[in-house]
Write a protein that holds these residues in place. Structure first.
Motif, PDB file in Angstrom:
ATOM      1  N   LYS A  52      18.345  -0.577 -15.200  1.00  0.00           N
ATOM      2  CA  LYS A  52      17.050   0.051 -15.532  1.00  0.00           C
ATOM      3  C   LYS A  52      17.643   1.481 -15.998  1.00  0.00           C
ATOM      4  O   LYS A  52      16.639   2.228 -16.852  1.00  0.00           O
ATOM      5  N   ILE A  53      18.745   1.919 -15.546  1.00  0.00           N
ATOM      6  CA  ILE A  53      19.250   3.360 -15.763  1.00  0.00           C
ATOM      7  C   ILE A  53      20.207   3.304 -17.086  1.00  0.00           C
ATOM      8  O   ILE A  53      20.352   4.398 -17.769  1.00  0.00           O
TER       9      ILE A  53
ATOM     10  N   GLY B  64      15.509  13.905 -16.643  1.00  0.00           N
ATOM     11  CA  GLY B  64      15.081  12.476 -17.027  1.00  0.00           C
ATOM     12  C   GLY B  64      14.061  11.782 -15.966  1.00  0.00           C
ATOM     13  O   GLY B  64      13.504  11.054 -16.201  1.00  0.00           O
ATOM     14  N   ARG B  65      14.590  12.206 -14.704  1.00  0.00           N
ATOM     15  CA  ARG B  65      13.796  11.545 -13.516  1.00  0.00           C
ATOM     16  C   ARG B  65      12.510  11.725 -13.781  1.00  0.00           C
ATOM     17  O   ARG B  65      11.516  10.894 -13.380  1.00  0.00           O
ATOM     18  N   SER B  68      11.638  11.626 -18.365  1.00  0.00           N
ATOM     19  CA  SER B  68      12.016  10.248 -19.450  1.00  0.00           C
ATOM     20  C   SER B  68      10.946   9.303 -19.352  1.00  0.00           C
ATOM     21  O   SER B  68      10.633   9.070 -18.302  1.00  0.00           O
ATOM     22  N   ASN B  70      11.777   6.367 -20.019  1.00  0.00           N
ATOM     23  CA  ASN B  70      12.674   5.387 -19.434  1.00  0.00           C
ATOM     24  C   ASN B  70      12.539   4.175 -20.285  1.00  0.00           C
ATOM     25  O   ASN B  70      12.636   3.200 -19.735  1.00  0.00           O
ATOM     26  N   ARG B 162      16.121   6.650 -22.131  1.00  0.00           N
ATOM     27  CA  ARG B 162      16.380   6.839 -20.989  1.00  0.00           C
ATOM     28  C   ARG B 162      17.105   8.229 -20.600  1.00  0.00           C
ATOM     29  O   ARG B 162      17.691   8.972 -21.690  1.00  0.00           O
ATOM     30  N   PRO B 163      17.330   8.832 -19.593  1.00  0.00           N
ATOM     31  CA  PRO B 163      17.600   9.884 -19.093  1.00  0.00           C
ATOM     32  C   PRO B 163      18.902  10.497 -20.020  1.00  0.00           C
ATOM     33  O   PRO B 163      18.916  11.557 -20.509  1.00  0.00           O
TER      34      PRO B 163
END
Ligand code: SF4
Ligand code: SF4
Ligand code: SF4
Lengths: 68, 195
Positions: A52-53, B64-65, B68, B70, B162-163
């Protein structure tokens, strides 16, 4: 603990950034020679957090035994 | 997971921006962010800088948490041609920046602007750079523009994808991975030769 039936797999286009290292709850990932991430199949529980990251989107979660 | 001192290096990245905005001459500190990863890759044969010490990567990860989307980035972003092409483009622009520094060194007038995204010249007249030689100041303006451009791209792709999407095409990351691949290739050849 029951053995997970799933496992993370890293694709060829990994950029070795290490984002996945930070989220793996099992410490199952290491970066081999600055080239690619490598999964310790014994430690991985297939939770999918790394997938996911991953900014390159190169991690897939597969069934154990399927192309390991 | 217990945090280590290097997990706070994002503060160094933030400090760089605060210092640079207060006085453009602090842009010179960014040279460290260029040489340290390359030296680490060349000497250690690893990407430990990206994996552990890069403040920018950490900052993008943290921001990004919250910020983002994501979403998986488009495939081309991780392709060899895009990463290599972006690195080549970045190096050409970096070379042009060094050239304008050289021109000022040779007597051309100092240009007090910071170029963002290779196109937009932001006026930076308020900077006080009297205390140094004009070429030293010119390099600071140019280098701050390079850092700002990469940060804006990093933030943009952090929000969209994504971040740490910037890490996929970051020229430093591409170069350090390239160095590691070259080293690994050599080691493989040496081992093969022995075997
Ligand atoms: S996050 Fe993705 S690209 Fe980065 S090291 Fe892990 S697998 Fe490779
Ligand atoms: S799937 Fe979970 S346990 Fe396996 S490597 Fe990824 S983060 Fe670690
Ligand atoms: S790829 Fe670039 S931004 Fe990302 S961790 Fe490495 S040096 Fe830092």
């Amino acid at each position: 603990m029951a053995v997970s039936l799933k496992l993370a797999q890293v694709g060829r286009e990994c950029v070795a950034c290490g984002s996945c290292l930070r989220v793996c709850p099992r410490g199952a990932i290491h970066i081999r020679s600055g080239v690619t991430a490598q999964i310790d199949s014994g430690a991985c529980v297939g939770c999918g957090r790394c997938a996911k990251i991953c900014p390159a989107d190169v991690i897939t979660i597969v069934q154990r035994g399927a192309g390991e | 997971m217990k945090r280590k001192w290097y997990d706070y290096l994002w503060i160094a990245e933030l400090s760089y921006w605060v210092l640079g905005l207060c006085n453009i001459l602090f842009a010179w500190l960014g040279v460290l962010f260029f040489f340290i990863p390359l030296l680490m890759a060349a000497i250690g044969g690893n990407k430990i800088y990206c994996n552990r010490y890069c403040g920018r990567g950490q900052l993008l990860g943290l921001l990004g948490r919250k910020l983002s989307r994501n979403a998986p980035p488009p495939r081309f972003l991780r392709s060899y041609w895009f990463r290599g092409g972006f690195l080549a483009f970045f190096m050409v622009m970096f070379g042009l920046m060094l050239h304008s520094t050289y021109r000022v060194f040779s007597g051309a007038p100092l240009r007090q602007t910071v170029t963002l995204l290779w196109m937009f010249r932001l006026p930076w007249q308020w900077a006080d750079v009297e205390m140094v030689a004009p070429w030293v100041a010119q390099f600071a303006f140019g280098f701050f523009g390079v850092m700002m451009t990469s940060t804006v791209l990093g933030l943009l792709t952090m929000v969209l994808f994504r971040p740490r999407s910037w890490c996929v095409y970051c020229p430093m990351g591409t170069m350090t991975q390239g160095i590691c691949k070259l080293r690994q290739g050599k080691e493989d050849v040496t081992c093969g030769g022995k075997g």
